[in-house]
Design a protein around this motif. Structure first.
Motif, mmCIF file in Angstrom:
data_model
loop_
_atom_site.group_PDB
_atom_site.id
_atom_site.type_symbol
_atom_site.label_atom_id
_atom_site.label_comp_id
_atom_site.label_asym_id
_atom_site.label_seq_id
_atom_site.Cartn_x
_atom_site.Cartn_y
_atom_site.Cartn_z
ATOM 1 N N ALA A 103 1.910 3.125 -43.798
ATOM 2 C CA ALA A 103 1.021 2.935 -42.643
ATOM 3 C C ALA A 103 1.683 2.064 -41.573
ATOM 4 O O ALA A 103 1.506 2.303 -40.378
ATOM 5 N N ALA A 104 2.470 1.073 -41.996
ATOM 6 C CA ALA A 104 3.013 0.088 -41.046
ATOM 7 C C ALA A 104 4.264 0.578 -40.329
ATOM 8 O O ALA A 104 4.530 0.178 -39.196
ATOM 9 N N LEU A 105 5.069 1.411 -40.986
ATOM 10 C CA LEU A 105 6.355 1.799 -40.399
ATOM 11 C C LEU A 105 6.205 3.089 -39.596
ATOM 12 O O LEU A 105 5.920 4.146 -40.152
ATOM 13 N N PRO A 106 6.408 2.994 -38.267
ATOM 14 C CA PRO A 106 6.156 4.167 -37.434
ATOM 15 C C PRO A 106 7.003 5.394 -37.796
ATOM 16 O O PRO A 106 6.555 6.521 -37.631
ATOM 17 N N LYS A 107 8.217 5.180 -38.292
ATOM 18 C CA LYS A 107 9.060 6.346 -38.598
ATOM 19 C C LYS A 107 8.670 7.031 -39.908
ATOM 20 O O LYS A 107 9.043 8.166 -40.145
ATOM 21 N N VAL A 108 7.970 6.333 -40.779
ATOM 22 C CA VAL A 108 7.610 6.927 -42.066
ATOM 23 C C VAL A 108 6.378 7.820 -41.872
ATOM 24 O O VAL A 108 5.340 7.375 -41.382
ATOM 25 N N CYS A 109 6.527 9.092 -42.226
ATOM 26 C CA CYS A 109 5.475 10.079 -41.965
ATOM 27 C C CYS A 109 4.293 9.918 -42.919
ATOM 28 O O CYS A 109 4.468 9.517 -44.070
ATOM 29 N N GLU A 110 3.110 10.274 -42.413
ATOM 30 C CA GLU A 110 1.873 10.175 -43.201
ATOM 31 C C GLU A 110 1.794 11.388 -44.118
ATOM 32 O O GLU A 110 1.006 12.311 -43.908
ATOM 33 N N HIS A 111 2.615 11.410 -45.111
ATOM 34 C CA HIS A 111 2.769 12.592 -45.956
ATOM 35 C C HIS A 111 3.150 12.132 -47.353
ATOM 36 O O HIS A 111 4.219 11.578 -47.556
ATOM 37 N N ILE A 112 2.239 12.372 -48.310
ATOM 38 C CA ILE A 112 2.443 11.915 -49.691
ATOM 39 C C ILE A 112 2.418 13.123 -50.619
ATOM 40 O O ILE A 112 1.492 13.940 -50.561
ATOM 41 N N GLU A 113 3.441 13.243 -51.454
ATOM 42 C CA GLU A 113 3.450 14.314 -52.465
ATOM 43 C C GLU A 113 3.244 13.653 -53.816
ATOM 44 O O GLU A 113 4.141 12.975 -54.319
ATOM 45 N N VAL A 114 2.039 13.847 -54.377
ATOM 46 C CA VAL A 114 1.724 13.170 -55.634
ATOM 47 C C VAL A 114 1.006 14.125 -56.600
ATOM 48 O O VAL A 114 -0.200 14.351 -56.501
ATOM 49 N N PRO A 115 1.764 14.751 -57.501
ATOM 50 C CA PRO A 115 1.196 15.776 -58.383
ATOM 51 C C PRO A 115 0.110 15.249 -59.321
ATOM 52 O O PRO A 115 0.251 14.159 -59.872
ATOM 53 N N ILE A 116 -0.952 16.051 -59.487
ATOM 54 C CA ILE A 116 -1.971 15.752 -60.498
ATOM 55 C C ILE A 116 -1.672 16.502 -61.793
ATOM 56 O O ILE A 116 -1.896 16.007 -62.873
#
Ligand code: SAH
Length: 448
Positions: free
Chosen positions: A261-274
């Protein structure tokens, strides 16, 4: 002199292939799209399920004739079909293959070319690999990717192997124990990539959030090591976007979510398998979390990262999965409304605990039915979610041009695929696109 590389499977294999290509180019080889025109042919294989394994075997068999006609050509097989222990039986089964290489380590190829093609530069590649091995105290023979054919987006492996041992998964047996690459090595490689024109980096690991726990430089650290790495990479000038995958629910800590959330270059995209929406099945898979844990994690991710997109992986037809247990997965997927779901039919893999102890009793047809039911559900969810983009303007990083349809494509920060037509040269640029059409798998728009 030409080389041809065929790559199957995960992003890690794509990254490995790019690095072998870099080495071959340093030796003076040029790429060719046709295997039969190549002096060096490399097959980079995947065995995560039976289907890619069959494809790999098919390819190897196809090349028997090429090798018979042109014995001087070098045929190498790399990746998870070979694995870290490279069994002698492969050489017996496929005697026309010159060499078998483990995942992420092409050193034997350089040695082979040094001997057979008398390429002096190959000795330099071996020396480089050896120097890295000594400096790092471990095998890390990954080469920086080549400049030729560089795309605006690149994969950067940060953790090799896996030590988790989910009961269905063959990867730990083929890629070896988990080992992180030191920060300095990763930063140097990232800087080189950015200097070559890369704008977006995706950090790779089987459990990427376990990065660094095995490195002395992080001993006693309170912060999640991946957070430290993200902050360090974030400083690289010219780098515009950062992503990381794949996460494991147990290892996603709040400080990591806060960093996204804090780092502008890090994309809001999470890959987390269930993997499954039923506690009994999750226990049998030895995933180490419950459905309630995953539900809480999704809520937490959404709370800490505004506008986040969440992708998951699901396996249907795990041994003994009842219709009721499958329904639990269906209901969970319906409830969570995630942004992507890779759905796979369970495939029994050699040596795994599931294969040794459980009967793979469901028919292919039943597994396929369950897969399709989830796929249909997910596509309805995505059609509805994506429809909300209509009329909106999104920012994409233009990653390539689709010749067949005369249009550019790229991805939003939330990993949505967007197409647009334009006469200009947009490769590697950030473009603002007004969305005019939205489907479940892609969006189409106009330069705004
Ligand atoms: N390390 C990552 C990715 C593993 S492989 C993770 O833990 O998620 C990518 C996906 O392939 C997995 O997430 C899983 O959904 C699927 N997969 C792995 N083994 C499988 C098997 N035996 N049968 C079917 N799908 C499998």
């Amino acid at each position: 002199m030409h080389y041809h590389i065929w790559t199957s499977g995960c992003q890690m294999n794509v990254a490995d292939s790019q690095r072998v290509a870099a080495g071959l180019e340093r030796l003076g080889y040029l790429p060719t799209k046709r295997a039969k025109d190549a002096d060096v042919i490399l097959l980079n294989t995947c065995v995560v399920r039976q289907q890619p394994e069959d494809k790999a075997v098919g390819r190897i068999n196809q090349l028997k004739r090429v090798k018979a006609r042109h014995p001087e050509r070098v045929l190498a097989v790399m990746g998870c079909f070979v694995g870290v222990k490279s069994p002698v039986s492969l050489q017996k089964r496929f005697p026309w293959v010159d060499l078998f290489l483990p995942p992420s380590d092409p050193t034997d190829l350089w040695a082979y070319l040094a001997e057979h093609a008398e390429l002096a530069e190959a000795q330099t590649l071996i020396a480089d690999a050896e120097a890295r091995r000594l400096a790092l105290g471990r095998t890390d023979t990954i080469l920086p990717p080549s400049e030729a054919g560089q795309t605006p987006t690149a994969y950067l492996p940060i953790v090799l192997g896996c030590s988790h041992a989910c009961t269905y998964c063959v990867i730990p047996y083929r890629r070896g124990v988990e080992r992180s690459r030191p920060v300095a090595v990763i930063v140097a490689e990232a800087e080189q990539l950015v200097a070559q024109g890369v704008k977006e980096l995706t950090l790779l690991g089987q459990i990427v959030d376990r990065y660094g726990y095995d490195l002395p430089e992080f001993a006693g650290a309170e912060e999640t090591p991946l957070v430290t790495l993200l902050y360090r990479l974030h400083e690289i000038e010219g780098l515009q976007r950062l992503r990381f995958l794949t996460s494991h629910p147990h290892w996603m800590k709040d400080d990591l979510l806060r960093a996204v959330a804090a780092l502008p270059k890090v994309c809001e995209h999470i890959e987390v398998p269930i993997q499954a929406g039923d506690d009994e099945i999750l226990t049998q898979m030895r995933r180490g979390y419950t459905v309630a844990d995953y539900r809480r994690l999704v809520a937490r991710i959404r709370e800490l990262i505004p506008n986040v997109s969440i992708a998951t992986d699901i396996i249907v037809g795990f041994p003994g999965e009842t219709e009721e247990q499958f329904q639990h997965t269906y209901e969970l997927l319906e409830e969570l409304r995630l942004d992507k779901a890779h759905i796979a039919r369970y495939s029994a893999r050699p040596l795994t605990v599931a294969t040794r102890t459980l009967e793979d009793a469901l028919s292919h047809e039943e597994k396929e039915r369950r897969r399709r039911v989830l796929d249909d559900l997910q596509s309805r969810i995505l059609a509805a979610k994506n429809a909300r983009y209509l009329g909106e303007t999104v920012e994409i990083l233009v990653a390539g041009y689709q010749e067949r349809k005369n249009r550019w494509y790229g991805r939003t920060r939330t990993d949505r695929l967007v197409f647009f037509e334009s006469a200009g040269d947009w490769l590697g640029q950030l473009a603002q696109i007004k969305i005019t059409w939205a489907g479940p798998w892609s969006l189409v728009g106009e330069k705004s």
